[in-house]
Design an enzyme around this catalytic site. Structure first.
Site, short mmCIF file in Angstrom:
data_model
loop_
_atom_site.label_atom_id
_atom_site.label_comp_id
_atom_site.label_asym_id
_atom_site.label_seq_id
_atom_site.Cartn_x
_atom_site.Cartn_y
_atom_site.Cartn_z
N HIS B 30 0.82 -1.22 0.00
CA HIS B 30 0.00 0.00 0.00
C HIS B 30 0.85 1.27 0.00
CE1 HIS B 30 0.74 -0.97 4.24
NE2 HIS B 30 0.83 0.34 4.39
N ASP B 33 1.16 3.13 -3.25
CA ASP B 33 0.03 3.98 -3.68
C ASP B 33 -0.16 5.16 -2.74
OD1 ASP B 33 -0.58 2.20 -5.76
OD2 ASP B 33 -1.64 0.89 -4.36
N HIS B 34 0.45 5.08 -1.58
CA HIS B 34 0.21 6.10 -0.56
C HIS B 34 1.55 6.67 -0.12
CE1 HIS B 34 -0.94 7.86 3.36
NE2 HIS B 34 -2.17 7.83 2.93
N PHE B 35 2.22 7.57 -0.90
CA PHE B 35 1.73 8.04 -2.19
C PHE B 35 2.77 7.71 -3.25
CE2 PHE B 35 -0.14 10.65 1.12
CZ PHE B 35 -1.47 10.68 0.76
N VAL B 40 4.39 7.12 2.62
CA VAL B 40 4.22 7.34 4.07
C VAL B 40 3.13 6.40 4.58
CG1 VAL B 40 4.98 9.75 4.13
CG2 VAL B 40 2.58 9.26 3.67
#
Lengths: 131, 166
Positions: B30, B33-35, B40
């Site tokens: 994840h 995608d974050h970010f 973070v």
């Protein structure tokens, strides 16, 4: 040592501002915890924990907010209204609460309105200054 | 698969406080995608990690006889981003404990730097929703499961060493 009512009011307000995330001007003495301040069931325990810490007292949960135990007893509730017996029980269990409005129309849906900021202040005041 | 957001406990004082570690790594998908280009750790997942640390502490305090669920996030303040490579130290303390519920305070640090303060409330649902049935498998730490023992491996082995000393 006696604690003045003003000090109690101020501390109770701080507790409710922190526990419910409301502004301090919303926390008036007449404000109801559920209707006006948006408290949910878990918030009542949060409030009890915070009051215990703020005032250094022990608060049995059924003492400050006893009404939910009455709701399940058919002797106390009939056709959505609280019976005379139920009202007598409330008067005994909640001496810190003004029941005069509720007694005129003891609709159980209005029971939540009994939990006001003022009732908490009275309860703490009795607890601290009665002995 | 269990969704565990702490790697192990390094301290565990029953009924009082616990400290868990969480290593944040770019292998966690994840974070891509974050970010994109600026990974973070989502703050919601940091709250989850604290909820697991504090939730296990609360569950153990009642010897896992109660089903413990997160009931309220009393406070969650974040001071810095959490990035891959960070080793989070999650410290939770029980503030109040009642038959129906418990409240905890918590701090998240990395190398001694305060990253977040997270205060939570847990409900013992059997005390609050008596008679309602909940599936056992929803509760990861309802007994001394292997997951719990594995998270406590360091604490348990240290306790073992201590008791062997003359």
């Amino acid at each position: 040592m006696a604690v003045s009512r003003d000090e109690i009011v101020q501390k109770v307000q701080e507790v409710l501002v922190d526990a419910l995330g409301v502004d301090d001007d919303e926390v008036t003495i007449q404000a109801t915890l559920m209707g006006d301040l948006g408290a949910e069931s878990i918030d009542f325990l949060d409030i009890v924990f915070r009051l215990e810490k703020a005032f250094g007292i022990k608060i049995p949960r059924e003492e400050l907010f006893p009404a939910e135990n009455l709701m399940t007893n058919s002797e106390f509730i009939h056709n959505g209204k609280m019976t005379e017996k139920g009202l007598a029980e409330l008067r005994e269990k909640m001496p810190h609460t003004d029941l005069s409005q509720f007694e005129k129309n003891p609709d159980i849906n209005k029971l939540g309105d009994l939990f006001t900021v003022g009732a908490i202040v009275n309860y703490v005041n009795n607890k601290l200054n009665a002995a | 698969m269990r969704w565990i957001w702490i790697d192990k406990f390094i301290e565990f004082e029953s009924g009082r406080r616990a400290v868990a570690l969480k290593n944040v790594t770019l292998a966690e998908e994840h974070l891509h995608d974050h970010f994109p280009g600026y990974p973070v750790m989502p703050e919601s997942l940091c709250i989850e990690a604290m909820a697991q640390t504090a939730g296990i502490l609360v569950g153990e305090a009642a010897k896992f006889q109660e089903k413990v669920i997160l009931a309220k996030i009393k406070k969650a303040v974040f001071f810095h981003y959490i990035k891959p490579g960070d080793t989070l130290e999650l410290e939770a303390s029980i503030e109040s404990f009642a038959p129906e519920a418990a409240s905890t305070t918590g701090k998240v640090t990395c190398d001694g730097r305060l990253l977040a303060e997270i205060d939570l409330m847990f409900s013992h649902i059997d005390q609050n929703l008596a008679g309602k049935q909940f599936p056992q498998e929803n509760f990861v730490f309802n007994s001394r499961t292997s997951v719990f023992e594995s998270l406590l491996r360091d604490v348990l082995s240290r306790a073992g060493q201590k008791s062997e000393q003359p």
